[in-house]
Design an enzyme around this catalytic site. Structure first.
Site, PDB file in Angstrom:
ATOM      1  N   HIS A  82       0.849  -1.187   0.000  1.00 29.12           N
ATOM      2  CA  HIS A  82       0.000   0.000   0.000  1.00 29.12           C
ATOM      3  C   HIS A  82       0.880   1.231   0.000  1.00 29.12           C
ATOM      4  CE1 HIS A  82      -4.258   1.177   0.445  1.00 29.12           C
ATOM      5  NE2 HIS A  82      -3.714   2.346   0.744  1.00 29.12           N
ATOM      6  N   ASP A 161     -14.028   3.044   6.231  1.00 33.52           N
ATOM      7  CA  ASP A 161     -12.967   3.775   5.525  1.00 33.52           C
ATOM      8  C   ASP A 161     -13.447   4.229   4.155  1.00 33.52           C
ATOM      9  OD1 ASP A 161     -10.212   4.752   5.118  1.00 33.52           O
ATOM     10  OD2 ASP A 161     -10.234   3.257   3.526  1.00 33.52           O
ATOM     11  N   ARG A 168     -12.994  12.647   3.072  1.00 35.65           N
ATOM     12  CA  ARG A 168     -11.699  13.333   3.277  1.00 35.65           C
ATOM     13  C   ARG A 168     -11.192  13.896   1.954  1.00 35.65           C
ATOM     14  NH1 ARG A 168      -8.160   8.912   4.987  1.00 35.65           N
ATOM     15  NH2 ARG A 168      -6.504  10.436   5.161  1.00 35.65           N
ATOM     16  N   SER A 183      -6.654   4.687   8.096  1.00 41.38           N
ATOM     17  CA  SER A 183      -7.274   4.358   6.811  1.00 41.38           C
ATOM     18  C   SER A 183      -6.521   3.207   6.137  1.00 41.38           C
ATOM     19  CB  SER A 183      -7.257   5.612   5.924  1.00 41.38           C
ATOM     20  OG  SER A 183      -7.475   5.289   4.582  1.00 41.38           O
ATOM     21  N   LYS A 187      -7.589  -1.183   6.211  1.00 43.64           N
ATOM     22  CA  LYS A 187      -7.774  -1.973   4.976  1.00 43.64           C
ATOM     23  C   LYS A 187      -6.817  -3.159   4.956  1.00 43.64           C
ATOM     24  CE  LYS A 187      -7.400   1.604   2.117  1.00 43.64           C
ATOM     25  NZ  LYS A 187      -7.835   2.963   2.415  1.00 43.64           N
TER      26      LYS A 187
HETATM   27  N1  URA Z   1      -4.112   5.786   1.202  1.00 49.56           N
HETATM   28  C1  URA Z   1      -5.174   5.396   1.953  1.00 49.56           C
HETATM   29  O1  URA Z   1      -5.703   4.299   1.758  1.00 49.56           O
HETATM   30  N2  URA Z   1      -5.621   6.212   2.897  1.00 49.56           N
HETATM   31  C2  URA Z   1      -5.068   7.409   3.159  1.00 49.56           C
HETATM   32  O2  URA Z   1      -5.524   8.094   4.041  1.00 49.56           O
HETATM   33  C3  URA Z   1      -3.969   7.827   2.372  1.00 49.56           C
HETATM   34  C4  URA Z   1      -3.510   6.983   1.394  1.00 49.56           C
END
Ligand code: URA
Length: 433
Positions: A82, A161, A168, A183, A187
Protein backbone atom coordinates in the site's frame (compact mmCIF):
# COMPACT_ATOMS: atom_id res chain seq x y z
CA UNK A 1 -24.88 8.37 21.64
CA UNK A 2 -25.11 11.97 20.45
CA UNK A 3 -22.87 12.65 17.44
CA UNK A 4 -22.91 16.41 17.91
CA UNK A 5 -21.39 16.13 21.38
CA UNK A 6 -18.58 13.92 19.96
CA UNK A 7 -17.81 16.63 17.39
CA UNK A 8 -17.85 19.24 20.14
CA UNK A 9 -15.53 17.18 22.36
CA UNK A 10 -12.94 16.74 19.61
CA UNK A 11 -13.36 20.34 18.50
CA UNK A 12 -12.44 21.40 22.04
CA UNK A 13 -9.30 19.27 21.99
CA UNK A 14 -10.35 16.32 24.18
CA UNK A 15 -9.57 12.66 23.55
CA UNK A 16 -12.50 10.45 22.57
CA UNK A 17 -13.37 7.19 24.31
CA UNK A 18 -13.22 3.79 22.61
CA UNK A 19 -17.03 3.75 22.50
CA UNK A 20 -17.15 7.18 20.85
CA UNK A 21 -14.54 6.18 18.25
CA UNK A 22 -16.47 2.99 17.49
CA UNK A 23 -19.70 4.95 17.21
CA UNK A 24 -17.96 7.26 14.69
CA UNK A 25 -16.65 4.35 12.59
CA UNK A 26 -19.89 2.36 12.64
CA UNK A 27 -22.00 5.46 11.92
CA UNK A 28 -19.81 6.11 8.87
CA UNK A 29 -20.07 2.47 7.76
CA UNK A 30 -23.83 2.33 8.14
CA UNK A 31 -24.39 5.89 6.93
CA UNK A 32 -26.54 6.57 9.98
CA UNK A 33 -25.23 10.12 10.46
CA UNK A 34 -25.24 12.73 7.72
CA UNK A 35 -22.12 13.56 5.72
CA UNK A 36 -21.97 17.07 7.20
CA UNK A 37 -21.55 15.69 10.72
CA UNK A 38 -18.96 13.10 9.65
CA UNK A 39 -17.10 15.86 7.78
CA UNK A 40 -17.23 18.16 10.81
CA UNK A 41 -15.71 15.46 13.00
CA UNK A 42 -13.02 14.78 10.39
CA UNK A 43 -12.12 18.47 10.40
CA UNK A 44 -12.01 18.52 14.21
CA UNK A 45 -9.69 15.48 14.10
CA UNK A 46 -7.62 17.21 11.42
CA UNK A 47 -7.00 20.16 13.78
CA UNK A 48 -6.78 18.35 17.11
CA UNK A 49 -5.56 14.94 15.89
CA UNK A 50 -5.94 11.55 17.57
CA UNK A 51 -3.65 10.13 20.24
CA UNK A 52 -2.10 6.68 19.97
CA UNK A 53 -4.98 4.86 21.66
CA UNK A 54 -7.62 6.68 19.61
CA UNK A 55 -5.69 5.79 16.41
CA UNK A 56 -5.56 2.11 17.34
CA UNK A 57 -9.27 2.07 18.22
CA UNK A 58 -10.19 3.80 14.96
CA UNK A 59 -8.06 1.36 12.93
CA UNK A 60 -9.62 -1.60 14.67
CA UNK A 61 -13.19 -0.27 14.44
CA UNK A 62 -12.84 0.56 10.73
CA UNK A 63 -11.32 -2.88 10.02
CA UNK A 64 -14.31 -4.49 11.81
CA UNK A 65 -16.89 -2.18 10.25
CA UNK A 66 -17.51 -4.79 7.53
CA UNK A 67 -16.28 -8.28 6.70
CA UNK A 68 -12.76 -9.31 7.66
CA UNK A 69 -11.50 -11.18 4.59
CA UNK A 70 -10.70 -14.76 5.45
CA UNK A 71 -7.99 -15.68 2.98
CA UNK A 72 -7.40 -19.17 4.36
CA UNK A 73 -9.00 -20.41 1.14
CA UNK A 74 -5.91 -19.17 -0.73
CA UNK A 75 -2.93 -21.54 -0.68
CA UNK A 76 0.45 -20.22 0.34
CA UNK A 77 1.62 -16.89 1.63
CA UNK A 78 -0.41 -13.83 0.68
CA UNK A 79 1.37 -10.51 0.03
CA UNK A 80 -0.03 -6.98 -0.07
CA UNK A 81 1.34 -3.48 -0.55
CA UNK A 82 0.00 0.00 0.00
CA UNK A 83 1.25 3.44 -0.87
CA UNK A 84 0.46 6.47 1.25
CA UNK A 85 -0.28 8.28 -2.00
CA UNK A 86 1.69 10.13 -4.60
CA UNK A 87 1.61 11.67 -8.05
CA UNK A 88 2.22 9.28 -10.95
CA UNK A 89 2.37 6.40 -8.47
CA UNK A 90 1.28 3.41 -10.52
CA UNK A 91 3.52 0.95 -8.66
CA UNK A 92 0.72 -1.48 -7.72
CA UNK A 93 0.06 -2.16 -11.40
CA UNK A 94 3.66 -3.33 -11.76
CA UNK A 95 4.50 -4.76 -8.34
CA UNK A 96 1.42 -6.99 -7.93
CA UNK A 97 1.93 -8.91 -11.22
CA UNK A 98 5.70 -9.14 -10.67
CA UNK A 99 5.26 -10.65 -7.19
CA UNK A 100 2.53 -13.01 -8.46
CA UNK A 101 4.81 -14.13 -11.30
CA UNK A 102 7.41 -14.97 -8.63
CA UNK A 103 4.89 -17.32 -6.98
CA UNK A 104 3.70 -15.20 -4.05
CA UNK A 105 -0.03 -14.43 -4.17
CA UNK A 106 -1.08 -10.78 -4.13
CA UNK A 107 -4.45 -10.10 -2.53
CA UNK A 108 -4.70 -6.33 -2.73
CA UNK A 109 -7.37 -3.86 -1.77
CA UNK A 110 -6.82 -0.45 -3.34
CA UNK A 111 -8.37 2.99 -3.18
CA UNK A 112 -9.57 5.75 -5.46
CA UNK A 113 -7.83 9.08 -5.97
CA UNK A 114 -7.40 11.06 -2.77
CA UNK A 115 -6.75 14.80 -2.76
CA UNK A 116 -4.06 15.56 -5.32
CA UNK A 117 -2.97 11.90 -5.53
CA UNK A 118 -4.23 9.24 -7.92
CA UNK A 119 -5.81 5.91 -6.92
CA UNK A 120 -5.25 2.44 -8.36
CA UNK A 121 -9.00 1.73 -8.57
CA UNK A 122 -9.60 4.76 -10.82
CA UNK A 123 -6.63 3.73 -12.98
CA UNK A 124 -7.86 0.15 -13.39
CA UNK A 125 -11.38 1.34 -14.17
CA UNK A 126 -10.01 3.11 -17.25
CA UNK A 127 -9.79 -0.41 -18.75
CA UNK A 128 -13.19 -1.10 -20.35
CA UNK A 129 -15.23 -3.63 -18.35
CA UNK A 130 -12.81 -3.84 -15.43
CA UNK A 131 -14.63 -4.52 -12.15
CA UNK A 132 -13.09 -3.44 -8.85
CA UNK A 133 -16.15 -4.10 -6.70
CA UNK A 134 -15.91 -7.78 -5.83
CA UNK A 135 -17.42 -9.96 -3.16
CA UNK A 136 -14.87 -11.73 -0.97
CA UNK A 137 -15.51 -15.15 -2.56
CA UNK A 138 -14.81 -13.84 -6.04
CA UNK A 139 -11.72 -11.99 -4.79
CA UNK A 140 -10.39 -15.27 -3.35
CA UNK A 141 -11.26 -17.24 -6.52
CA UNK A 142 -9.35 -14.75 -8.68
CA UNK A 143 -6.26 -14.83 -6.44
CA UNK A 144 -6.38 -18.64 -6.52
CA UNK A 145 -6.73 -18.76 -10.24
CA UNK A 146 -4.11 -16.25 -11.42
CA UNK A 147 -2.11 -15.37 -8.31
CA UNK A 148 -3.32 -11.80 -7.91
CA UNK A 149 -6.37 -9.61 -7.58
CA UNK A 150 -6.65 -5.85 -7.08
CA UNK A 151 -10.06 -4.88 -5.77
CA UNK A 152 -11.64 -1.71 -4.47
CA UNK A 153 -13.42 -1.61 -1.17
CA UNK A 154 -16.56 -3.59 -1.78
CA UNK A 155 -19.59 -2.57 0.25
CA UNK A 156 -18.56 -5.21 2.76
CA UNK A 157 -14.84 -4.64 3.33
CA UNK A 158 -13.95 -1.64 5.50
CA UNK A 159 -17.10 0.35 4.65
CA UNK A 160 -16.20 2.93 7.33
CA UNK A 161 -12.97 3.77 5.52
CA UNK A 162 -14.74 3.78 2.18
CA UNK A 163 -17.13 6.46 3.44
CA UNK A 164 -14.53 8.53 5.31
CA UNK A 165 -11.98 8.27 2.47
CA UNK A 166 -14.47 9.76 0.02
CA UNK A 167 -15.35 12.57 2.43
CA UNK A 168 -11.70 13.33 3.28
CA UNK A 169 -10.95 13.57 -0.44
CA UNK A 170 -13.31 16.52 -0.86
CA UNK A 171 -13.09 18.22 2.55
CA UNK A 172 -9.33 18.89 2.72
CA UNK A 173 -8.89 16.48 5.63
CA UNK A 174 -6.51 13.99 4.06
CA UNK A 175 -3.07 14.93 5.35
CA UNK A 176 -3.41 13.99 8.98
CA UNK A 177 -1.16 11.20 10.21
CA UNK A 178 -3.61 9.24 12.42
CA UNK A 179 -6.30 9.42 9.71
CA UNK A 180 -3.86 8.14 7.08
CA UNK A 181 -2.48 5.41 9.36
CA UNK A 182 -5.94 4.17 10.38
CA UNK A 183 -7.27 4.36 6.81
CA UNK A 184 -4.42 2.31 5.38
CA UNK A 185 -4.00 -0.15 8.22
CA UNK A 186 -7.73 -0.86 8.62
CA UNK A 187 -7.77 -1.97 4.98
CA UNK A 188 -4.61 -4.01 5.40
CA UNK A 189 -5.98 -5.78 8.49
CA UNK A 190 -9.39 -6.43 6.92
CA UNK A 191 -7.69 -7.51 3.68
CA UNK A 192 -6.16 -10.50 5.45
CA UNK A 193 -2.70 -10.76 3.77
CA UNK A 194 0.26 -12.23 5.70
CA UNK A 195 3.06 -9.98 4.39
CA UNK A 196 2.56 -6.26 3.89
CA UNK A 197 4.93 -3.70 2.41
CA UNK A 198 4.03 -0.05 2.86
CA UNK A 199 5.39 2.55 0.48
CA UNK A 200 5.50 5.72 2.54
CA UNK A 201 5.94 8.62 0.17
CA UNK A 202 7.91 11.67 1.24
CA UNK A 203 8.29 15.06 -0.40
CA UNK A 204 6.35 17.83 -2.08
CA UNK A 205 3.90 15.41 -3.77
CA UNK A 206 3.26 13.30 -0.67
CA UNK A 207 1.02 13.87 2.33
CA UNK A 208 4.19 13.64 4.44
CA UNK A 209 6.38 16.49 3.24
CA UNK A 210 9.53 15.68 5.21
CA UNK A 211 11.44 12.57 6.20
CA UNK A 212 10.75 12.98 9.90
CA UNK A 213 6.95 12.87 9.49
CA UNK A 214 7.19 10.08 6.87
CA UNK A 215 9.25 8.00 9.29
CA UNK A 216 6.81 8.63 12.14
CA UNK A 217 3.90 7.50 9.91
CA UNK A 218 5.87 4.44 8.75
CA UNK A 219 6.71 3.47 12.34
CA UNK A 220 3.10 3.90 13.46
CA UNK A 221 1.74 1.70 10.67
CA UNK A 222 4.44 -0.96 11.09
CA UNK A 223 3.67 -1.08 14.81
CA UNK A 224 -0.08 -1.51 14.15
CA UNK A 225 0.62 -4.28 11.62
CA UNK A 226 3.07 -6.07 13.86
CA UNK A 227 0.60 -5.86 16.75
CA UNK A 228 -1.89 -7.67 14.51
CA UNK A 229 0.62 -10.44 13.78
CA UNK A 230 1.56 -9.38 10.25
CA UNK A 231 4.99 -9.54 8.62
CA UNK A 232 5.32 -5.91 7.70
CA UNK A 233 7.91 -3.39 6.51
CA UNK A 234 7.79 0.16 5.19
CA UNK A 235 9.98 1.72 2.53
CA UNK A 236 10.18 5.50 2.67
CA UNK A 237 10.53 6.65 -0.92
CA UNK A 238 10.94 9.96 -2.68
CA UNK A 239 7.87 11.84 -3.91
CA UNK A 240 9.50 15.22 -4.44
CA UNK A 241 9.18 14.61 -8.19
CA UNK A 242 6.29 12.77 -9.90
CA UNK A 243 7.01 9.07 -10.40
CA UNK A 244 7.61 8.17 -14.04
CA UNK A 245 6.40 10.45 -16.83
CA UNK A 246 2.66 9.83 -17.01
CA UNK A 247 0.02 11.15 -14.61
CA UNK A 248 -3.68 10.38 -15.16
CA UNK A 249 -5.61 7.15 -15.24
CA UNK A 250 -5.25 5.42 -18.63
CA UNK A 251 -1.89 7.20 -19.17
CA UNK A 252 -0.62 5.52 -16.01
CA UNK A 253 -1.91 2.08 -16.98
CA UNK A 254 -0.02 2.46 -20.28
CA UNK A 255 3.19 3.44 -18.47
CA UNK A 256 2.84 0.52 -16.03
CA UNK A 257 2.50 -1.84 -19.02
CA UNK A 258 5.66 -0.34 -20.59
CA UNK A 259 7.44 -0.92 -17.28
CA UNK A 260 6.30 -4.55 -17.29
CA UNK A 261 7.70 -4.81 -20.83
CA UNK A 262 11.07 -3.63 -19.47
CA UNK A 263 10.85 -0.20 -21.09
CA UNK A 264 9.62 1.86 -18.14
CA UNK A 265 11.24 5.00 -16.75
CA UNK A 266 14.22 4.28 -14.48
CA UNK A 267 12.71 5.76 -11.30
CA UNK A 268 9.45 3.82 -11.61
CA UNK A 269 11.22 0.57 -12.52
CA UNK A 270 13.61 0.87 -9.56
CA UNK A 271 10.90 1.62 -6.97
CA UNK A 272 8.77 -1.25 -8.28
CA UNK A 273 11.70 -3.66 -8.01
CA UNK A 274 12.46 -2.51 -4.46
CA UNK A 275 8.83 -2.93 -3.36
CA UNK A 276 8.46 -6.32 -5.06
CA UNK A 277 11.75 -7.52 -3.57
CA UNK A 278 10.68 -6.49 -0.07
CA UNK A 279 7.35 -8.36 -0.34
CA UNK A 280 9.15 -11.43 -1.67
CA UNK A 281 11.74 -11.21 1.11
CA UNK A 282 9.01 -11.01 3.80
CA UNK A 283 7.36 -14.01 2.13
CA UNK A 284 10.60 -15.98 2.55
CA UNK A 285 11.67 -16.11 -1.10
CA UNK A 286 15.30 -15.24 -0.32
CA UNK A 287 17.43 -12.33 0.77
CA UNK A 288 16.68 -8.86 -0.57
CA UNK A 289 19.16 -8.96 -3.48
CA UNK A 290 18.04 -12.45 -4.55
CA UNK A 291 14.43 -11.31 -4.47
CA UNK A 292 15.23 -8.21 -6.51
CA UNK A 293 16.97 -10.35 -9.15
CA UNK A 294 13.98 -12.72 -9.19
CA UNK A 295 11.58 -9.79 -9.65
CA UNK A 296 13.71 -8.42 -12.50
CA UNK A 297 13.72 -11.80 -14.24
CA UNK A 298 9.89 -11.85 -14.30
CA UNK A 299 9.84 -8.55 -16.16
CA UNK A 300 12.54 -9.75 -18.56
CA UNK A 301 10.76 -13.01 -19.45
CA UNK A 302 7.34 -11.36 -19.92
CA UNK A 303 5.62 -13.47 -17.26
CA UNK A 304 4.69 -10.47 -15.08
CA UNK A 305 2.94 -8.72 -17.98
CA UNK A 306 1.06 -11.95 -18.70
CA UNK A 307 -0.11 -12.02 -15.07
CA UNK A 308 -1.53 -8.50 -15.35
CA UNK A 309 -3.41 -9.41 -18.53
CA UNK A 310 -4.80 -12.55 -16.85
CA UNK A 311 -5.99 -10.55 -13.84
CA UNK A 312 -7.63 -7.92 -16.03
CA UNK A 313 -9.54 -10.62 -17.90
CA UNK A 314 -10.69 -12.35 -14.71
CA UNK A 315 -11.93 -9.02 -13.33
CA UNK A 316 -14.07 -8.49 -16.43
CA UNK A 317 -11.71 -6.11 -18.23
CA UNK A 318 -10.64 -6.25 -21.86
CA UNK A 319 -7.11 -7.62 -21.71
CA UNK A 320 -6.45 -6.38 -25.25
CA UNK A 321 -5.91 -2.94 -23.69
CA UNK A 322 -2.97 -4.41 -21.74
CA UNK A 323 -1.56 -6.19 -24.78
CA UNK A 324 -1.95 -3.03 -26.87
CA UNK A 325 -2.25 0.18 -24.86
CA UNK A 326 -2.79 2.17 -28.08
CA UNK A 327 -6.42 1.02 -27.75
CA UNK A 328 -7.01 3.46 -24.86
CA UNK A 329 -9.00 6.40 -26.23
CA UNK A 330 -6.88 9.55 -26.45
CA UNK A 331 -8.02 12.76 -24.78
CA UNK A 332 -9.85 15.06 -27.18
CA UNK A 333 -7.41 17.94 -26.70
CA UNK A 334 -3.76 18.43 -25.77
CA UNK A 335 -1.63 21.47 -24.97
CA UNK A 336 2.19 21.59 -24.99
CA UNK A 337 3.75 23.48 -22.10
CA UNK A 338 6.86 25.08 -23.57
CA UNK A 339 9.86 26.37 -21.54
CA UNK A 340 10.04 30.17 -21.47
CA UNK A 341 13.70 30.10 -20.38
CA UNK A 342 16.75 27.85 -20.60
CA UNK A 343 18.19 26.17 -17.52
CA UNK A 344 17.91 23.18 -15.23
CA UNK A 345 14.62 22.19 -13.69
CA UNK A 346 15.58 22.74 -10.06
CA UNK A 347 12.37 21.64 -8.34
CA UNK A 348 8.81 20.53 -9.04
CA UNK A 349 5.97 21.28 -6.66
CA UNK A 350 4.57 17.80 -7.10
CA UNK A 351 1.38 18.42 -5.14
CA UNK A 352 0.74 21.39 -7.45
CA UNK A 353 1.25 19.12 -10.46
CA UNK A 354 -1.13 16.54 -9.00
CA UNK A 355 -3.71 19.29 -8.54
CA UNK A 356 -3.32 20.33 -12.20
CA UNK A 357 -4.10 16.75 -13.12
CA UNK A 358 -7.22 16.72 -10.93
CA UNK A 359 -8.33 20.03 -12.49
CA UNK A 360 -7.93 18.50 -15.96
CA UNK A 361 -10.49 15.86 -14.97
CA UNK A 362 -8.29 12.98 -13.80
CA UNK A 363 -9.50 13.32 -10.17
CA UNK A 364 -12.51 14.52 -8.22
CA UNK A 365 -13.20 17.97 -6.83
CA UNK A 366 -16.59 16.84 -5.45
CA UNK A 367 -17.57 13.35 -4.26
CA UNK A 368 -19.99 12.79 -7.14
CA UNK A 369 -17.58 13.96 -9.88
CA UNK A 370 -16.94 11.52 -12.72
CA UNK A 371 -13.36 10.78 -13.69
CA UNK A 372 -12.13 11.52 -17.21
CA UNK A 373 -9.97 8.41 -17.82
CA UNK A 374 -7.93 9.96 -20.62
CA UNK A 375 -7.15 13.27 -18.88
CA UNK A 376 -3.68 13.83 -17.48
CA UNK A 377 -0.14 15.00 -18.04
CA UNK A 378 2.89 13.54 -19.77
CA UNK A 379 5.98 15.09 -18.21
CA UNK A 380 8.77 15.54 -20.73
CA UNK A 381 11.33 17.20 -18.43
CA UNK A 382 11.83 16.49 -14.76
CA UNK A 383 13.92 17.78 -11.87
CA UNK A 384 17.61 17.75 -12.85
CA UNK A 385 16.96 17.88 -16.62
CA UNK A 386 18.49 20.68 -18.70
CA UNK A 387 15.92 22.51 -20.83
CA UNK A 388 16.39 24.90 -23.74
CA UNK A 389 13.95 27.76 -24.13
CA UNK A 390 11.18 26.48 -26.43
CA UNK A 391 11.49 22.83 -25.35
CA UNK A 392 8.26 21.05 -24.44
CA UNK A 393 8.42 20.36 -20.70
CA UNK A 394 4.97 18.73 -20.41
CA UNK A 395 1.89 17.85 -22.42
CA UNK A 396 -1.52 18.39 -20.85
CA UNK A 397 -4.48 16.23 -21.94
CA UNK A 398 -8.18 16.77 -21.33
CA UNK A 399 -11.66 16.75 -22.84
CA UNK A 400 -12.45 20.41 -22.25
CA UNK A 401 -10.19 22.93 -23.98
CA UNK A 402 -11.42 25.69 -21.67
CA UNK A 403 -9.45 24.11 -18.81
CA UNK A 404 -6.04 24.53 -20.46
CA UNK A 405 -5.23 28.20 -19.71
CA UNK A 406 -5.56 27.83 -15.93
CA UNK A 407 -3.91 24.40 -15.96
CA UNK A 408 -0.91 25.61 -17.97
CA UNK A 409 -0.46 28.59 -15.65
CA UNK A 410 -0.64 26.34 -12.60
CA UNK A 411 1.81 23.85 -14.15
CA UNK A 412 4.34 26.60 -14.87
CA UNK A 413 4.01 27.82 -11.28
CA UNK A 414 4.89 24.33 -10.06
CA UNK A 415 8.20 24.16 -11.96
CA UNK A 416 11.28 26.09 -10.80
CA UNK A 417 14.25 26.76 -13.10
CA UNK A 418 17.89 27.35 -12.08
CA UNK A 419 21.19 27.91 -13.86
CA UNK A 420 22.85 25.18 -11.79
CA UNK A 421 22.06 21.48 -11.68
CA UNK A 422 20.23 20.54 -8.45
CA UNK A 423 21.51 17.76 -6.20
CA UNK A 424 19.67 14.50 -6.81
CA UNK A 425 17.50 12.92 -4.09
CA UNK A 426 17.81 9.12 -3.61
CA UNK A 427 14.69 7.15 -4.49
CA UNK A 428 14.86 5.04 -1.33
CA UNK A 429 15.14 7.26 1.73
CA UNK A 430 14.76 4.78 4.58
CA UNK A 431 13.42 1.38 5.57
CA UNK A 432 11.36 0.65 8.68
CA UNK A 433 11.03 -3.02 9.62
N1 URA B 1 -4.11 5.79 1.20
C1 URA B 1 -5.17 5.40 1.95
O1 URA B 1 -5.70 4.30 1.76
N2 URA B 1 -5.62 6.21 2.90
C2 URA B 1 -5.07 7.41 3.16
O2 URA B 1 -5.52 8.09 4.04
C3 URA B 1 -3.97 7.83 2.37
C4 URA B 1 -3.51 6.98 1.39
Amino acid sequence: MDFKSIIQKKRDGFALTKEEIEFFAFSAANETVPDYQLSALLMAIFFNSLNEEETLWLTDAMARSGDMADLTGIDGIKGDKHSTGGVGDKTTLVVAPVVAACGVKMAKMSGRGLGHTGGTVDKLESIPGFRTSLETDEFIDIVNSCGLCVAGQSGRLCPADKKLYALRDVTATVDNMPLIASSIMSKKLAGGADCIVLDVKCGSGAFMKNQESAKALAEKMVEIGRGAGKKIAALITDMDTPLGKNIGNSLEVAEAVETLRGNGPDDLTEICLLLAAKILQLAGAGDFEECKALAKSKIADGSALKKLAEMVKLQGGDENYILNTELFPKAKFFRNVVAEESGYIAAMNTEGIGSVCVALGAGRQKEEDAIDPSAGIVIEKKTGDYVEKGDVIAILYCSDEALFDAAEKQYRKAVTFSSSKPNGIPLLLDVVE
